[in-house]
Scaffold this motif. Structure first.
Motif, PDB file in Angstrom:
ATOM      1  N   GLN A  78       0.832  -1.194   0.000  1.00 18.84           N
ATOM      2  CA  GLN A  78       0.000   0.000   0.000  1.00 18.84           C
ATOM      3  C   GLN A  78       0.874   1.254   0.000  1.00 18.84           C
ATOM      4  OE1 GLN A  78      -3.073  -0.125   2.975  1.00 18.84           O
ATOM      5  NE2 GLN A  78      -2.942  -2.329   3.005  1.00 18.84           N
ATOM      6  N   MET A  79       0.417   2.243  -0.737  1.00 16.44           N
ATOM      7  CA  MET A  79       1.195   3.481  -0.810  1.00 16.44           C
ATOM      8  C   MET A  79       1.155   4.225   0.522  1.00 16.44           C
ATOM      9  SD  MET A  79      -1.302   5.799  -3.112  1.00 16.44           S
ATOM     10  CE  MET A  79      -3.042   5.696  -2.917  1.00 16.44           C
ATOM     11  N   MET A  80       2.202   4.907   0.815  1.00 16.36           N
ATOM     12  CA  MET A  80       2.326   5.809   1.954  1.00 16.36           C
ATOM     13  C   MET A  80       2.102   5.132   3.300  1.00 16.36           C
ATOM     14  SD  MET A  80       0.408   9.079   0.292  1.00 16.36           S
ATOM     15  CE  MET A  80      -0.945   8.142  -0.416  1.00 16.36           C
ATOM     16  N   GLY A  81       2.342   3.845   3.403  1.00 12.87           N
ATOM     17  CA  GLY A  81       2.146   3.148   4.664  1.00 12.87           C
ATOM     18  C   GLY A  81       3.400   3.141   5.509  1.00 12.87           C
ATOM     19  N   GLN A  82       3.190   3.185   6.809  1.00 11.92           N
ATOM     20  CA  GLN A  82       4.294   3.099   7.753  1.00 11.92           C
ATOM     21  C   GLN A  82       3.900   2.141   8.860  1.00 11.92           C
ATOM     22  OE1 GLN A  82       5.470   6.929   9.220  1.00 11.92           O
ATOM     23  NE2 GLN A  82       5.277   7.877   7.227  1.00 11.92           N
ATOM     24  N   VAL A  83       4.853   1.333   9.289  1.00 11.24           N
ATOM     25  CA  VAL A  83       4.622   0.408  10.385  1.00 11.24           C
ATOM     26  C   VAL A  83       5.689   0.683  11.437  1.00 11.24           C
ATOM     27  CG1 VAL A  83       4.471  -2.003  11.086  1.00 11.24           C
ATOM     28  CG2 VAL A  83       3.664  -1.305   8.808  1.00 11.24           C
ATOM     29  N   PRO A  84       5.330   1.369  12.524  1.00 12.37           N
ATOM     30  CA  PRO A  84       6.328   1.669  13.556  1.00 12.37           C
ATOM     31  C   PRO A  84       6.704   0.409  14.343  1.00 12.37           C
ATOM     32  CG  PRO A  84       4.185   2.572  14.179  1.00 12.37           C
ATOM     33  CD  PRO A  84       4.036   1.980  12.814  1.00 12.37           C
ATOM     34  N   VAL A  85       8.017   0.204  14.467  1.00 14.93           N
ATOM     35  CA  VAL A  85       8.550  -0.938  15.215  1.00 14.93           C
ATOM     36  C   VAL A  85       9.643  -0.454  16.156  1.00 14.93           C
ATOM     37  CG1 VAL A  85       8.021  -2.629  13.407  1.00 14.93           C
ATOM     38  CG2 VAL A  85      10.235  -1.480  13.404  1.00 14.93           C
ATOM     39  N   ASP A  86       9.934  -1.275  17.170  1.00 19.15           N
ATOM     40  CA  ASP A  86      11.026  -0.937  18.078  1.00 19.15           C
ATOM     41  C   ASP A  86      12.351  -1.435  17.506  1.00 19.15           C
ATOM     42  OD1 ASP A  86      11.244  -3.674  18.636  1.00 19.15           O
ATOM     43  OD2 ASP A  86      10.298  -3.525  20.606  1.00 19.15           O
ATOM     44  N   LYS A  87      13.413  -1.281  18.265  1.00 25.82           N
ATOM     45  CA  LYS A  87      14.744  -1.637  17.760  1.00 25.82           C
ATOM     46  C   LYS A  87      14.886  -3.124  17.443  1.00 25.82           C
ATOM     47  CE  LYS A  87      16.815  -1.926  22.371  1.00 25.82           C
ATOM     48  NZ  LYS A  87      17.309  -3.256  22.518  1.00 25.82           N
ATOM     49  N   ASP A  88      13.987  -3.947  18.000  1.00 24.29           N
ATOM     50  CA  ASP A  88      14.027  -5.381  17.738  1.00 24.29           C
ATOM     51  C   ASP A  88      13.032  -5.817  16.666  1.00 24.29           C
ATOM     52  OD1 ASP A  88      16.010  -5.874  19.743  1.00 24.29           O
ATOM     53  OD2 ASP A  88      14.439  -5.655  21.262  1.00 24.29           O
ATOM     54  N   GLY A  89      12.347  -4.850  16.047  1.00 21.93           N
ATOM     55  CA  GLY A  89      11.395  -5.165  14.996  1.00 21.93           C
ATOM     56  C   GLY A  89       9.999  -5.506  15.477  1.00 21.93           C
ATOM     57  N   ASN A  90       9.726  -5.292  16.758  1.00 18.09           N
ATOM     58  CA  ASN A  90       8.394  -5.560  17.302  1.00 18.09           C
ATOM     59  C   ASN A  90       7.460  -4.393  17.022  1.00 18.09           C
ATOM     60  OD1 ASN A  90       9.166  -8.057  18.650  1.00 18.09           O
ATOM     61  ND2 ASN A  90      10.332  -6.731  20.021  1.00 18.09           N
ATOM     62  N   LEU A  91       6.224  -4.723  16.686  1.00 16.66           N
ATOM     63  CA  LEU A  91       5.227  -3.688  16.413  1.00 16.66           C
ATOM     64  C   LEU A  91       5.023  -2.791  17.632  1.00 16.66           C
ATOM     65  CD1 LEU A  91       2.451  -5.751  14.597  1.00 16.66           C
ATOM     66  CD2 LEU A  91       4.033  -4.122  13.569  1.00 16.66           C
ATOM     67  N   LEU A  92       4.890  -1.497  17.393  1.00 17.35           N
ATOM     68  CA  LEU A  92       4.616  -0.559  18.477  1.00 17.35           C
ATOM     69  C   LEU A  92       3.127  -0.293  18.652  1.00 17.35           C
ATOM     70  CD1 LEU A  92       7.522   1.994  17.992  1.00 17.35           C
ATOM     71  CD2 LEU A  92       7.316   0.154  19.684  1.00 17.35           C
ATOM     72  N   GLN A  93       2.337  -0.703  17.678  1.00 19.65           N
ATOM     73  CA  GLN A  93       0.892  -0.581  17.795  1.00 19.65           C
ATOM     74  C   GLN A  93       0.245  -1.712  16.998  1.00 19.65           C
ATOM     75  OE1 GLN A  93       1.338   3.487  16.156  1.00 19.65           O
ATOM     76  NE2 GLN A  93      -0.476   2.981  14.952  1.00 19.65           N
ATOM     77  N   GLU A  94      -0.926  -2.146  17.471  1.00 19.40           N
ATOM     78  CA  GLU A  94      -1.604  -3.295  16.858  1.00 19.40           C
ATOM     79  C   GLU A  94      -2.083  -2.998  15.449  1.00 19.40           C
ATOM     80  OE1 GLU A  94      -5.666  -5.815  17.647  1.00 19.40           O
ATOM     81  OE2 GLU A  94      -4.662  -4.909  19.363  1.00 19.40           O
TER      82      GLU A  94
END
Length: 140
Positions: free
Chosen positions: A81-97
């Motif tokens: 999907q265009m313009m999508g962002q998935v915030p993750v922590d330094k270990d690659g874990n999702l920061l939000q569901e």
């Protein structure tokens, strides 16, 4: 010799996996739908975990149905999907569901402010198009 390409489209309504031969013949495809959430008016969100689950399911079913050997896959390609962002922590874990997707409208006030500062939508379009003009790529 590896002669297959596995491609993915992580789209607005679901994940599609398509298996191609070297000559672009489609060997098979699978589609798995996922949910879109509307927690408030103007908000549109999806779950990256659901994207992943749909991708894994589509892949497993595609390999089973076609009977191909995964070792015959020469490469894998993704589009999303265009313009999508998935915030993750330094270990690659999702920061939000769930994360906002392209159709989310909660930043419309900020968008209006950017357009105003730049001199309107057309000016914004001209500025952003300069770095994304496919004709420019052909020159290099």
């Amino acid at each position: 010799m590896k002669e297959l390409l596995l491609t993915y489209d992580i789209g607005t309504t679901g994940a599609k996996a398509v298996l191609f031969k070297k000559d672009a013949t489609i060997v098979g495809s699978k589609y798995k739908q996922y949910e879109t959430y509307y927690p408030k008016p103007g908000w549109v969100e999806q779950s990256p975990e659901e994207w992943w689950s749909a991708t894994v399911e589509a892949t497993k079913e595609l390999i089973l149905e076609t009977g191909i050997n995964p070792n015959d896959i020469a490469g894998i390609s993704f589009s999303g999907q265009m313009m999508g962002q998935v915030p993750v922590d330094k270990d690659g874990n999702l920061l939000q569901e769930r994360v906002p997707i392209w159709a989310d409208g909660r930043a419309s006030e900020q968008v209006d402010q950017v357009f105003e500062k730049l001199g309107g939508y057309e000016k914004f379009y001209d500025i952003t198009l300069q770095g994304h003009n496919p004709l420019l790529y052909a020159l290099f």
